[in-house]
Each structure stands twice: as structure tokens, then as C-alpha cells.
Motif scaffolding. Structure first.
Motif, short mmCIF file in Angstrom:
data_model
loop_
_atom_site.label_atom_id
_atom_site.label_comp_id
_atom_site.label_asym_id
_atom_site.label_seq_id
_atom_site.Cartn_x
_atom_site.Cartn_y
_atom_site.Cartn_z
N SER A 174 117.32 -127.98 7.93
CA SER A 174 117.94 -126.79 8.18
C SER A 174 116.87 -125.93 9.01
CB SER A 174 117.80 -125.75 6.97
OG SER A 174 116.55 -125.54 6.45
N LEU A 175 117.39 -124.96 9.79
CA LEU A 175 116.42 -124.08 10.75
C LEU A 175 115.31 -123.27 9.96
CD1 LEU A 175 116.05 -122.80 13.48
CD2 LEU A 175 117.58 -120.71 12.75
N ARG A 176 115.58 -123.00 8.60
CA ARG A 176 114.56 -122.37 7.83
C ARG A 176 113.55 -123.09 7.50
NH1 ARG A 176 116.47 -119.54 2.29
NH2 ARG A 176 117.47 -118.32 3.91
N GLU A 177 114.01 -124.75 7.23
CA GLU A 177 112.81 -125.76 7.04
C GLU A 177 112.12 -125.83 8.47
OE1 GLU A 177 112.58 -130.29 5.58
OE2 GLU A 177 114.54 -128.99 5.15
N GLY A 178 112.62 -125.77 9.41
CA GLY A 178 111.88 -126.10 10.69
C GLY A 178 111.03 -124.90 10.79
N LEU A 179 111.29 -123.75 10.71
CA LEU A 179 110.52 -122.45 11.01
C LEU A 179 109.44 -122.67 10.00
CD1 LEU A 179 110.42 -119.97 12.35
CD2 LEU A 179 111.71 -118.82 10.61
N ARG A 180 109.72 -122.93 8.78
CA ARG A 180 108.53 -122.89 7.94
C ARG A 180 107.40 -124.16 8.52
NH1 ARG A 180 111.56 -122.99 2.09
NH2 ARG A 180 111.81 -120.85 1.79
N TYR A 181 107.93 -125.20 8.74
CA TYR A 181 107.21 -126.36 9.44
C TYR A 181 106.31 -125.59 10.54
CZ TYR A 181 105.96 -130.80 11.63
OH TYR A 181 105.12 -131.85 12.17
N CYS A 182 106.67 -125.01 11.48
CA CYS A 182 106.26 -124.40 12.49
C CYS A 182 105.07 -123.54 12.23
CB CYS A 182 107.11 -123.74 13.36
SG CYS A 182 108.23 -125.05 14.28
N LEU A 183 105.49 -122.34 11.34
CA LEU A 183 104.46 -121.66 10.77
C LEU A 183 103.43 -122.17 10.12
CD1 LEU A 183 106.89 -118.78 9.55
CD2 LEU A 183 105.72 -118.62 11.69
N ALA A 184 103.56 -123.09 9.37
CA ALA A 184 102.57 -123.73 8.81
C ALA A 184 101.51 -124.41 9.75
CB ALA A 184 102.83 -124.92 7.86
N ARG A 185 102.00 -124.84 10.86
CA ARG A 185 101.33 -125.43 11.82
C ARG A 185 100.38 -124.46 12.59
NH1 ARG A 185 101.73 -130.76 14.51
NH2 ARG A 185 102.42 -132.18 12.89
N ALA A 207 98.91 -122.03 11.07
CA ALA A 207 98.16 -121.47 10.20
C ALA A 207 96.50 -121.65 10.70
CB ALA A 207 98.15 -122.25 8.61
N PRO A 208 95.66 -121.07 10.11
CA PRO A 208 94.31 -121.03 10.60
C PRO A 208 93.83 -122.53 10.25
CG PRO A 208 94.49 -119.07 9.40
CD PRO A 208 95.74 -119.71 9.27
N GLY A 209 93.07 -122.95 11.32
CA GLY A 209 92.46 -124.43 11.25
C GLY A 209 93.73 -125.35 11.43
N ALA A 210 94.90 -125.16 11.93
CA ALA A 210 96.02 -126.04 11.97
C ALA A 210 95.92 -126.45 13.41
CB ALA A 210 97.40 -125.54 11.97
N GLY A 211 95.46 -125.41 14.40
CA GLY A 211 95.64 -125.54 15.85
C GLY A 211 94.44 -126.78 16.11
N ALA A 212 93.18 -126.28 15.25
CA ALA A 212 92.08 -127.12 15.64
C ALA A 212 92.53 -128.84 15.27
CB ALA A 212 90.85 -126.67 14.86
N ALA A 213 92.98 -128.84 14.22
CA ALA A 213 93.22 -130.25 13.66
C ALA A 213 94.48 -130.78 14.52
CB ALA A 213 94.02 -130.00 12.01
N ARG A 214 95.50 -129.90 15.08
CA ARG A 214 96.48 -130.86 16.03
C ARG A 214 95.45 -131.08 17.28
NH1 ARG A 214 99.50 -126.83 15.88
NH2 ARG A 214 99.01 -125.72 17.75
N GLY A 215 94.89 -130.44 17.48
CA GLY A 215 94.08 -130.72 19.03
C GLY A 215 93.24 -132.06 18.67
N ARG A 216 92.79 -132.20 17.35
CA ARG A 216 91.85 -133.42 17.26
C ARG A 216 92.54 -134.63 16.96
NH1 ARG A 216 88.96 -129.55 13.90
NH2 ARG A 216 90.11 -130.47 12.18
N ASN A 217 93.76 -134.55 16.16
CA ASN A 217 94.52 -135.85 15.92
C ASN A 217 95.82 -135.96 16.44
OD1 ASN A 217 96.13 -134.08 14.46
ND2 ASN A 217 94.99 -134.25 12.58
N GLY A 218 96.26 -134.98 17.54
CA GLY A 218 97.43 -135.24 18.26
C GLY A 218 98.64 -134.76 17.35
N GLY A 219 98.48 -133.92 16.30
CA GLY A 219 99.69 -133.65 15.61
C GLY A 219 99.63 -133.88 14.10
N ALA A 220 98.76 -133.44 13.35
CA ALA A 220 98.81 -134.03 12.00
C ALA A 220 99.75 -133.13 11.13
CB ALA A 220 97.23 -133.78 11.29
N GLU A 221 100.26 -133.73 10.08
CA GLU A 221 101.14 -132.90 9.28
C GLU A 221 100.47 -131.64 8.62
OE1 GLU A 221 104.42 -133.72 8.92
OE2 GLU A 221 103.93 -135.39 10.17
N PRO A 222 101.30 -130.72 8.50
CA PRO A 222 100.82 -129.44 7.88
C PRO A 222 100.05 -129.68 6.52
CG PRO A 222 103.03 -129.20 8.28
CD PRO A 222 102.72 -130.62 8.49
#
Length: 244
Positions: free
Chosen positions: A201-212, A214-229
Motif C-alpha cells: 500500500s501507499l501508506r506502507e511505502g510512506l512509512r518506509y520512506c519516513l523511517a529512512r 529518521a536521525p541516523g538513517a541518512g548516515a547509515a544509507r550513505g555508508r552501506n548503500g541503503g540498509a533497511e530501516p
């Protein structure tokens, strides 16, 4: 000396009027040509004048009917052109409504699709979406398929190309709203859309993006190329525990 038997003298003016009528008629001035002929005598030449006058009358009637038909045809052509312009405007409006680009959150766009995704519509959507992504700070694009009844291999290929183009601009695509029939059709066709990270659903996808986001998510994504929330959240909890 009497004139030869069977021959009659003809007034020169009558001949000149007949010649003038023919000359004027050849220029399209039929009403003037009709006025040039006067049937006055009941002789052989008078029969010719009468026949010519009748011919010019019929020719004038035909010309008026032809002019009226051309005017009606021209009006019909203008009406058709106007209807075609209206249809094209309606088509453009439907195209805009069938694939709108909506800002649902800061850095998050959603594109709810309605109806089949043909080649022209896909190209138009790609141009507008890439422009939005390039001109703003967009990190996520949610492509919602709730309103798409069926997906074939061509549609799947267009979605994959769209996702690849979005990634080149530094954002990520997520596919949401896949129905059971669409999922079954994709399996039957052997089409894989895992790289679009499909969600129910769109709601699930929006929650996924918002979790990404979250503080620290951007740094984690930059280090590992997109880790799970969950991984990002786990790292945050670990750091919090170490701080205690």
C-alpha cells in the motif's frame, strides 16, 4: 433581288449580346450574363437565345447551390477542427489527472497511476517526474499502482526504466499498491520488480520512506548503500545503549 430561300437576316446587336453573354459567363458572372440575353423574336435565333438563357439560368442555380454547399462544408470543417482541439485539450487534462505528481512529504513524491501505462503516457510522466526530481530535494518517489488493473511486460519495462532514470538523479523509486491480479500476472510473465521494492500500500511505502528519514538513517544509507530501516534503528539503539 429577294433573299435566298431559307435564309433570314439577324440583327447584329442580338449576336453581339449573345457573344457578350458567353464571355461574361465564362468569367463566372452568370447574373450579368443572364441580363445580356433578351428573347424578343420567335425565330430560329430566338430559339437559340432562349436555350442559352435557360442554360445560364440553370448554371446560375447550380452555382448558388455549389456555393451554399461549400459554405456548409467549410462550417462543418471548422466545427470538426474545434471538436478535435477540444478532444486534445481533454486528452491532455486526462493525462495530467491520470498521473499527477504529488508532494506527500518533504523530499517524498508520489505518482498515483490510473489506467494503462502506454508509451506516450509513460514518456510524458518520465519527463515531468525527472524534472521535479532534478529541480527539488527529492529522495523518494512512490509509484502507486492501485489504479492500474493489469501490468504487462512493456509496462514493467517502462517502470524499470523510470526507476533507473530516477536513481541517476540521486533518488529512489518504490512501487506500491500492487493488487493480487497484477502480482499473479507478473509472476506468470516472469517479470521481476524487486529493485522497485514493491509494497502492498501507499501508506506502507510512506512509512518506509519516513523511517529512512529518521536521525541516523541518512548516515547509515550513505555508508552501506541503503540498509533497511530496522538495521538503522538497531544501530541507533546500540549507540543509545553505549551512551548510557
Amino acid at each position: 433581288m429577294s433573299e435566298p430561300r431559307g435564309k433570314h437576316s439577324i440583327d447584329r446587336q442580338r449576336i453581339e449580346r449573345l457573344v457578350a453573354a458567353l464571355s461574361v459567363a465564362s468569367a463566372g458572372r452568370l447574373e450579368v450574363a443572364q441580363e445580356c440575353i433578351e428573347v424578343a423574336d420567335e425565330d430560329d435565333f430566338g430559339m437559340l437565345e432562349g436555350s442559352m438563357r435557360l442554360f445560364l439560368d440553370e448554371l446560375a442555380v447550380a452555382a448558388r447551390q455549389n456555393a451554399q454547399a461549400m459554405e456548409e462544408l467549410s462550417g462543418a470543417a471548422r466545427e470538426i477542427e474545434e471538436k478535435l482541439r477540444t478532444i486534445e485539450l481533454q486528452r491532455q487534462a486526462l493525462r495530467e489527472l491520470s498521473a499527477p505528481i504529488i508532494d506527500v512529504w518533504e523530499g517524498i513524491l508520489t505518482v498515483p497511476l490510473v489506467g494503462p501505462l502506454d508509451g506516450d503516457r509513460a514518456a510524458d510522466m518520465m519527463d515531468k517526474l525527472l524534472t521535479r526530481v532534478a529541480d527539488s530535494d527529492v529522495q523518494w518517489v512512490l509509484i502507486d499502482m492501485t489504479g492500474v488493473p493489469i501490468v504487462d511486460t512493456e509496462t514493467a519495462d517502462r517502470l524499470l526504466k523510470l526507476a533507473s532514470a530516477v536513481r541517476l538523479l540521486g533518488a529512489q523509486c518504490i512501487l506500491t499498491g500492487l493488487g493480487s491480479q497484477v502480482a499473479r500476472a507478473l509472476v506468470d510473465l516472469g517479470v521481476h520488480l524487486q529493485e522497485l521494492n514493491p509494497m502492498r500500500s501507499l501508506r506502507e511505502g510512506l512509512r518506509y520512506c519516513l523511517a529512512r528519514r529518521a536521525p541516523g538513517a541518512g548516515a547509515a544509507r550513505g555508508r552501506n548503500g541503503g540498509a533497511e530501516p530496522g538495521a538503522a534503528a538497531g544501530g541507533a539503539r546500540t549507540r543509545a545503549a553505549e551512551g548510557e
